[in-house]
Design a protein around this motif. Structure first.
Motif, PDB file in Angstrom:
ATOM      1  N   ALA A  48      36.942 154.339   2.599  1.00 52.46           N
ATOM      2  CA  ALA A  48      36.540 154.725   4.087  1.00 52.46           C
ATOM      3  C   ALA A  48      37.919 153.802   5.057  1.00 52.46           C
ATOM      4  O   ALA A  48      38.388 152.833   4.748  1.00 52.46           O
ATOM      5  CB  ALA A  48      35.244 154.451   4.611  1.00 52.46           C
ATOM      6  N   VAL A  49      38.227 154.852   5.908  1.00 50.72           N
ATOM      7  CA  VAL A  49      39.082 154.148   6.920  1.00 50.72           C
ATOM      8  C   VAL A  49      38.365 154.443   8.340  1.00 50.72           C
ATOM      9  O   VAL A  49      37.398 155.125   8.479  1.00 50.72           O
ATOM     10  CB  VAL A  49      40.348 154.790   7.159  1.00 50.72           C
ATOM     11  CG1 VAL A  49      41.135 154.592   6.027  1.00 50.72           C
ATOM     12  CG2 VAL A  49      40.243 156.270   7.334  1.00 50.72           C
ATOM     13  N   ALA A  50      38.891 153.586   9.392  1.00 55.98           N
ATOM     14  CA  ALA A  50      38.525 153.618  10.793  1.00 55.98           C
ATOM     15  C   ALA A  50      36.935 153.598  10.987  1.00 55.98           C
ATOM     16  O   ALA A  50      36.175 153.954  11.273  1.00 55.98           O
ATOM     17  CB  ALA A  50      38.997 154.819  11.362  1.00 55.98           C
ATOM     18  N   VAL A  51      36.531 152.541  10.156  1.00 54.17           N
ATOM     19  CA  VAL A  51      35.106 152.166  10.000  1.00 54.17           C
ATOM     20  C   VAL A  51      34.554 151.495  11.208  1.00 54.17           C
ATOM     21  O   VAL A  51      35.056 150.410  11.657  1.00 54.17           O
ATOM     22  CB  VAL A  51      34.996 151.197   8.799  1.00 54.17           C
ATOM     23  CG1 VAL A  51      33.172 150.715   8.807  1.00 54.17           C
ATOM     24  CG2 VAL A  51      35.202 151.833   7.485  1.00 54.17           C
ATOM     25  N   PRO A  52      33.839 152.235  12.113  1.00 54.89           N
ATOM     26  CA  PRO A  52      33.102 151.869  13.263  1.00 54.89           C
ATOM     27  C   PRO A  52      32.453 150.507  13.334  1.00 54.89           C
ATOM     28  O   PRO A  52      31.704 150.169  12.235  1.00 54.89           O
ATOM     29  CB  PRO A  52      32.550 152.939  13.940  1.00 54.89           C
ATOM     30  CG  PRO A  52      32.112 153.363  12.673  1.00 54.89           C
ATOM     31  CD  PRO A  52      32.957 153.474  11.559  1.00 54.89           C
ATOM     32  N   PRO A  53      32.591 149.670  14.314  1.00 55.12           N
ATOM     33  CA  PRO A  53      31.852 148.345  14.373  1.00 55.12           C
ATOM     34  C   PRO A  53      30.247 148.432  13.966  1.00 55.12           C
ATOM     35  O   PRO A  53      29.648 147.641  13.348  1.00 55.12           O
ATOM     36  CB  PRO A  53      31.538 147.830  15.626  1.00 55.12           C
ATOM     37  CG  PRO A  53      32.980 148.486  16.342  1.00 55.12           C
ATOM     38  CD  PRO A  53      33.137 149.976  15.566  1.00 55.12           C
ATOM     39  N   VAL A  54      29.443 149.576  14.445  1.00 52.97           N
ATOM     40  CA  VAL A  54      28.083 149.808  14.068  1.00 52.97           C
ATOM     41  C   VAL A  54      27.732 149.911  12.541  1.00 52.97           C
ATOM     42  O   VAL A  54      26.609 149.533  12.137  1.00 52.97           O
ATOM     43  CB  VAL A  54      27.738 151.209  14.826  1.00 52.97           C
ATOM     44  CG1 VAL A  54      28.110 152.461  13.922  1.00 52.97           C
ATOM     45  CG2 VAL A  54      25.987 151.164  14.970  1.00 52.97           C
ATOM     46  N   VAL A  55      28.701 150.002  11.736  1.00 50.56           N
ATOM     47  CA  VAL A  55      28.498 149.947  10.354  1.00 50.56           C
ATOM     48  C   VAL A  55      28.050 148.557  10.017  1.00 50.56           C
ATOM     49  O   VAL A  55      27.317 148.306   8.965  1.00 50.56           O
ATOM     50  CB  VAL A  55      29.562 150.670   9.450  1.00 50.56           C
ATOM     51  CG1 VAL A  55      29.296 150.117   7.980  1.00 50.56           C
ATOM     52  CG2 VAL A  55      29.871 151.908   9.705  1.00 50.56           C
ATOM     53  N   GLU A  56      28.609 147.572  10.533  1.00 51.47           N
ATOM     54  CA  GLU A  56      28.426 145.968  10.098  1.00 51.47           C
ATOM     55  C   GLU A  56      26.770 145.967  10.449  1.00 51.47           C
ATOM     56  O   GLU A  56      26.176 145.241   9.483  1.00 51.47           O
ATOM     57  CB  GLU A  56      29.212 145.378  10.953  1.00 51.47           C
ATOM     58  CG  GLU A  56      28.981 143.793  10.207  1.00 51.47           C
ATOM     59  CD  GLU A  56      30.250 142.782  11.070  1.00 51.47           C
ATOM     60  OE1 GLU A  56      30.867 143.286  11.665  1.00 51.47           O
ATOM     61  OE2 GLU A  56      29.517 141.574  10.979  1.00 51.47           O
TER      62      GLU A  56
ATOM     63  N   LEU B 239      31.498 158.258   6.894  1.00 53.24           N
ATOM     64  CA  LEU B 239      32.455 157.667   7.470  1.00 53.24           C
ATOM     65  C   LEU B 239      33.970 158.632   7.469  1.00 53.24           C
ATOM     66  O   LEU B 239      33.942 159.597   6.849  1.00 53.24           O
ATOM     67  CB  LEU B 239      32.784 156.276   6.642  1.00 53.24           C
ATOM     68  CG  LEU B 239      31.583 155.294   6.719  1.00 53.24           C
ATOM     69  CD1 LEU B 239      31.592 154.393   5.634  1.00 53.24           C
ATOM     70  CD2 LEU B 239      31.414 154.793   8.183  1.00 53.24           C
ATOM     71  N   ARG B 240      34.969 158.141   7.864  1.00 57.73           N
ATOM     72  CA  ARG B 240      36.240 158.622   7.722  1.00 57.73           C
ATOM     73  C   ARG B 240      36.699 158.410   6.246  1.00 57.73           C
ATOM     74  O   ARG B 240      36.716 157.037   5.970  1.00 57.73           O
ATOM     75  CB  ARG B 240      37.215 158.310   8.648  1.00 57.73           C
ATOM     76  CG  ARG B 240      36.936 158.648  10.000  1.00 57.73           C
ATOM     77  CD  ARG B 240      37.515 159.903  10.599  1.00 57.73           C
ATOM     78  NE  ARG B 240      36.954 160.399  11.666  1.00 57.73           N
ATOM     79  CZ  ARG B 240      36.379 161.419  11.762  1.00 57.73           C
ATOM     80  NH1 ARG B 240      36.572 162.496  10.961  1.00 57.73           N
ATOM     81  NH2 ARG B 240      35.538 162.067  12.991  1.00 57.73           N
ATOM     82  N   ARG B 241      37.136 159.332   5.416  1.00 54.74           N
ATOM     83  CA  ARG B 241      37.448 159.213   4.312  1.00 54.74           C
ATOM     84  C   ARG B 241      38.998 158.726   3.854  1.00 54.74           C
ATOM     85  O   ARG B 241      39.885 159.086   4.639  1.00 54.74           O
ATOM     86  CB  ARG B 241      37.437 160.549   3.430  1.00 54.74           C
ATOM     87  CG  ARG B 241      38.152 160.699   1.982  1.00 54.74           C
ATOM     88  CD  ARG B 241      37.607 161.988   1.255  1.00 54.74           C
ATOM     89  NE  ARG B 241      38.158 163.086   1.898  1.00 54.74           N
ATOM     90  CZ  ARG B 241      39.331 163.737   1.657  1.00 54.74           C
ATOM     91  NH1 ARG B 241      39.905 163.236   1.052  1.00 54.74           N
ATOM     92  NH2 ARG B 241      39.991 164.649   2.422  1.00 54.74           N
ATOM     93  N   ALA B 242      39.002 157.571   2.960  1.00 57.89           N
ATOM     94  CA  ALA B 242      40.246 157.264   2.647  1.00 57.89           C
ATOM     95  C   ALA B 242      41.148 158.051   1.657  1.00 57.89           C
ATOM     96  O   ALA B 242      40.473 158.924   1.014  1.00 57.89           O
ATOM     97  CB  ALA B 242      40.010 155.715   2.209  1.00 57.89           C
TER      98      ALA B 242
END
Ligand code: AMP
Ligand code: MG
Length: 352
Positions: free
Chosen positions: A83-91, A106-109
């Motif tokens: 995944a790319v551009a993983v938003p902070p909420v994922v943590e 998520l956005r696909r790598a």
């Protein structure tokens, strides 16, 4: 040689010993297909970074290419691989819910072949908690694409025997880790937009997500197959038994009255009637002559979810003409039970 469905006349079922897990991991690395237990349902795994391997999942399942796969990781540390551009909420979500039954969109790598995501620029990712799944993912050392290990449109498998019933001769191995503990598929949450959106209710409740995130949007299901869908798993007709299933929704007393009346009417008309009900409702109809699968005590929704698919398969095998089931509300895991029963009913929902 590459995988083709016809190259696997013998599917081996093996108890999930360390040796069997090591062999299964080697098969995955070689581009082959292995079914394995997760805490939700059994998954059909292939190397998610190998387009040919992932393609063979669609072949084995008879799954349409428009239906994207969920990618399983050994830990959230592997997220940057897929995944790319993983938003902070994922943590926040990963800390609270992983490993566990939460899938994040998520956005696909670029490393993930487009066909894994059915051509979308997103990818669904999960870290499963089942010890066999964990050991297999760690040993394989690659992200593993794994939808439920059933033929497309069928009920998801919660035992190794269910997997074989659908996929024997079409996959290389089934790792048998016993019956799964949650019994319905993971919650799917899309975090690519400004507000997290629940695409599919599952093992992590909407209430738990709201407690973590505040606002959560709930995607509306498409009314009919073929209509534009936010998520393909939201097909109205899915998890479908052979028999016609009716779901009754409403207050307990009214639902019971309806079930008693409709069971008697159908039996009087010479029909074979199947009942998929909590123990207390089933007890009222034990002497009726209906075919009964009791799901568990009505207050034990976790047990009802765990038993749901096996009961549906068992009931279907007894070939009733009609199946009646009762809704359990929408609190906690009941929302997922409602979702699966609504889809098994293919729109035959009676609201009292
Ligand atoms: P299964 O693993 O068989 O339960 O199916 C996976 C389901 O996850 C799909 O049918 C979709 O509903 C959902 N899903 C997987 N990938 C995506 C994605 N990129 N966007 C939205 N939903 C997805
Ligand atoms: Mg599925």
């Amino acid at each position: 040689m590459r995988y083709t469905a016809s190259m696997n006349p013998h599917t081996r079922t093996r108890a999930a010993t360390p040796e069997a897990i090591a062999d299964a991991a080697a098969l995955l690395r070689a581009g082959r297909l292995v079914a394995f237990p997760t805490e939700t349902v059994y998954g059909l795994g292939a190397n998610a970074l190998d387009a040919e391997a992932a393609r063979s999942i669609f072949v084995a399942k008879g799954r349409p290419a428009e239906d994207p796969l969920i990618v399983h990781l050994a830990s959230s540390a592997e997220l940057p691989q897929v995944a790319v551009a993983v938003p902070p909420v994922v943590e926040v979500l990963a800390n609270a819910c992983w490993p566990g039954p939460l899938t994040l969109v998520l956005r696909r790598a670029a490393a993930v072949p487009a066909l894994v995501s059915a051509g979308r620029d997103t990818v669904a990712v999960r870290v499963p908690a089942h010890p066999v799944a964990q050991a297999l993912l760690a040993a394989a050392g690659v992200p593993v694409a794994a939808p439920s290990a059933n033929r497309f449109g069928h009920t998801s498998p919660t035992t190794a025997a269910h997997v074989l019933a659908d996929l024997d001769g079409r996959i290389d191995m089934v790792l048998d880790g016993g019956p799964t503990s949650i019994g319905v598929e993971s919650t799917v949450l899309d975090v690519t937009g400004p507000v997290p959106t629940l695409l599919r209710p599952g093992g992590v409740s909407l209430e738990a997500l709201q407690a973590l995130l505040g606002e959560v949007r709930v995607a509306q299901r498409a009314a009919v197959e073929g209509e534009a869908q936010i998520s393909p798993g939201l097909l109205e007709r899915h998890y479908a038994p052979e028999s016609e299933l009716w779901l009754v929704v409403g207050g307990e007393a009214r639902c019971r009255m309806w079930l008693l009346e409709q069971t008697q009417l159908a039996l009087a008309a010479g029909k074979r009637v199947g009942l998929l009900l909590p123990n207390e409702d089933a007890a009222l109809l034990y002497d009726s002559g209906a075919l009964i699968e009791a799901l568990g005590p009505k207050h034990d929704l976790a047990a009802i979810a765990r038993n749901l698919y096996a009961a549906l398969r068992a009931l279907d095998a007894r070939q009733p003409d009609v199946i009646f089931a009762r809704d359990m509300g929408e609190a906690g895991i009941a929302r997922a039970i409602r979702d699966r029963l609504t889809r098994a009913a293919s729109g035959r929902v009676v609201r009292l």
